[in-house]
Design a protein around this motif. Structure first.
Motif, short mmCIF file in Angstrom:
data_model
loop_
_atom_site.label_atom_id
_atom_site.label_comp_id
_atom_site.label_asym_id
_atom_site.label_seq_id
_atom_site.Cartn_x
_atom_site.Cartn_y
_atom_site.Cartn_z
N ILE A 16 6.25 1.93 1.71
CA ILE A 16 5.97 0.78 2.22
C ILE A 16 4.98 0.90 3.63
CG2 ILE A 16 6.83 -1.37 3.18
CD1 ILE A 16 9.09 -1.34 0.96
N LEU A 17 5.60 1.56 4.46
CA LEU A 17 4.95 1.74 5.87
C LEU A 17 3.42 2.42 5.56
CD1 LEU A 17 7.82 3.04 7.94
CD2 LEU A 17 6.61 1.13 8.25
N VAL A 18 3.36 3.22 4.59
CA VAL A 18 1.93 3.79 4.26
C VAL A 18 0.89 2.88 3.85
CG1 VAL A 18 0.83 5.50 2.63
CG2 VAL A 18 2.74 6.28 3.74
N ILE A 19 1.53 1.94 2.94
CA ILE A 19 0.90 0.83 2.41
C ILE A 19 0.46 -0.08 3.60
CG2 ILE A 19 0.87 -1.22 0.87
CD1 ILE A 19 2.63 0.39 -1.03
N VAL A 20 1.43 -0.49 4.47
CA VAL A 20 0.94 -1.44 5.42
C VAL A 20 0.24 -0.70 6.48
CG1 VAL A 20 2.13 -2.45 7.50
CG2 VAL A 20 3.37 -2.51 5.16
N GLY A 21 0.17 0.57 6.66
CA GLY A 21 -0.43 1.13 7.72
C GLY A 21 -2.02 1.31 7.36
N HIS A 22 -2.26 1.33 5.97
CA HIS A 22 -3.74 1.30 5.27
C HIS A 22 -4.18 -0.06 5.25
CE1 HIS A 22 -2.68 5.71 4.50
NE2 HIS A 22 -4.06 5.99 4.60
N THR A 23 -3.39 -1.13 5.05
CA THR A 23 -4.06 -2.46 5.04
C THR A 23 -4.27 -3.10 6.39
OG1 THR A 23 -1.62 -3.38 4.49
CG2 THR A 23 -2.98 -2.56 2.91
N VAL A 24 -3.32 -2.69 7.62
CA VAL A 24 -3.55 -3.36 8.69
C VAL A 24 -4.98 -2.99 9.27
CG1 VAL A 24 -1.17 -3.74 9.35
CG2 VAL A 24 -2.22 -1.80 10.14
N PRO A 25 -5.60 -4.03 10.29
CA PRO A 25 -6.98 -3.37 10.82
C PRO A 25 -7.02 -2.36 11.46
CG PRO A 25 -6.43 -5.88 10.96
CD PRO A 25 -5.19 -5.10 10.52
N ASN A 26 -8.03 -1.63 11.69
CA ASN A 26 -8.13 -0.38 12.55
C ASN A 26 -9.19 -0.81 13.44
OD1 ASN A 26 -7.88 2.02 13.58
ND2 ASN A 26 -9.32 3.11 11.83
N PRO A 27 -8.96 -0.62 14.85
CA PRO A 27 -7.50 -0.34 15.40
C PRO A 27 -6.86 -1.34 15.46
CG PRO A 27 -9.43 -0.63 17.23
CD PRO A 27 -10.02 -0.89 15.74
N SER A 28 -5.33 -0.85 15.34
CA SER A 28 -4.36 -1.76 15.69
C SER A 28 -3.04 -1.01 16.25
CB SER A 28 -4.03 -2.40 14.08
OG SER A 28 -2.79 -3.00 14.20
N PRO A 29 -2.39 -1.33 17.19
CA PRO A 29 -1.36 -0.85 17.72
C PRO A 29 -0.20 -0.58 16.35
CG PRO A 29 -1.85 -2.87 19.06
CD PRO A 29 -2.69 -2.72 17.90
N LEU A 30 -0.03 -1.53 15.65
CA LEU A 30 0.73 -1.26 14.31
C LEU A 30 0.56 0.04 13.78
CD1 LEU A 30 3.13 -2.09 12.83
CD2 LEU A 30 1.83 -3.53 11.46
N ARG A 31 -0.85 0.05 13.27
CA ARG A 31 -1.46 1.07 12.55
C ARG A 31 -1.23 2.39 12.99
NH1 ARG A 31 -5.91 1.89 8.82
NH2 ARG A 31 -6.79 4.08 9.18
N HIS A 32 -1.59 2.45 14.39
CA HIS A 32 -1.32 3.61 15.37
C HIS A 32 0.17 3.99 15.28
CE1 HIS A 32 -5.31 4.03 16.44
NE2 HIS A 32 -5.43 2.92 16.88
N ALA A 33 1.05 2.97 15.53
CA ALA A 33 2.12 3.24 15.42
C ALA A 33 2.96 3.89 14.02
CB ALA A 33 3.34 2.14 15.94
N ILE A 34 2.37 3.16 12.91
CA ILE A 34 2.81 3.81 11.63
C ILE A 34 2.19 5.15 11.37
CG2 ILE A 34 2.75 3.36 9.26
CD1 ILE A 34 2.99 0.45 9.74
N PHE A 35 1.00 5.46 11.60
CA PHE A 35 0.35 6.68 11.55
C PHE A 35 1.19 7.97 12.32
CE2 PHE A 35 -3.86 6.34 8.95
CZ PHE A 35 -3.18 5.23 8.31
N SER A 36 1.68 7.47 13.49
CA SER A 36 2.27 8.49 14.44
C SER A 36 3.33 9.32 13.59
CB SER A 36 2.60 7.79 15.56
OG SER A 36 3.91 7.20 15.39
#
Length: 163
Positions: A18-38
């Motif tokens: 679920i986090l992979v899906i969310v990480g790939h759907t939120v805008p880039n750059p985004s603090p949420l995306r960076h947090a998930i991708f970490s």
């Protein structure tokens, strides 16, 4: 008798998916995306390592090739062929070599210095395949020599090929 599944591992893998899906759907750059991708991909590898048991090479290869390498090649080829067809570039020997280099290198991102383009979303299948082979070799080596898990953890970073 089959292996017993651990519910918490399956739940953790589901959350990671679920986090992979969310990480790939939120805008880039985004603090949420960076947090998930970490952490989202390391979680998959940690969970895979937690449930890993050393196997004879034939058994490991037959399972890993069918579950990891074949899907990787199919997905990577689908990605690369469709990308190539949409580009309108001519098919040359250089294009074929570059495509093969991309498949072998299996990078999730473009690496211009090496002439490698991203293989797309399947990169982790190739990485997990290679990790399973390496981990199986190391585990079997350590078990044969009676090296405990603590010493294994201390010795691996000191191996000449360890990053």
């Amino acid at each position: 008798m089959g292996s017993k599944r651990l519910d918490w591992i399956d739940i953790a893998k589901g959350i990671a998916i679920i986090l992979v899906i969310v990480g790939h759907t939120v805008p880039n750059p985004s603090p949420l995306r960076h947090a998930i991708f970490s952490f989202h991909m390391p979680v998959f590898f940690i969970l895979a390592g937690y449930t890993f048991r050393p196997k004879p090479w034939r058994e490991l290869l037959s399972g890993s090739v069918s579950r990891l390498l074949v899907p990787y090649v199919v997905l990577a080829l689908a990605w690369q062929v469709s990308t190539f067809l949409m580009s309108g570039a001519p098919l040359t020997s250089g294009t074929l070599v570059a495509g093969l280099n991309t498949l072998v290198f299996a990078s999730g991102v473009d690496v211009p210095g090496l002439g490698v383009t991203a293989v797309g979303m399947a990169w982790f299948l190739a990485a997990l395949f290679m990790s399973r082979l390496l981990f199986n070799a190391l585990t079997r080596l350590f078990d044969r020599r009676g090296i405990g898990v603590v010493w294994q953890g201390l010795s691996v970073p000191r191996l000449p090929f360890a990053v």
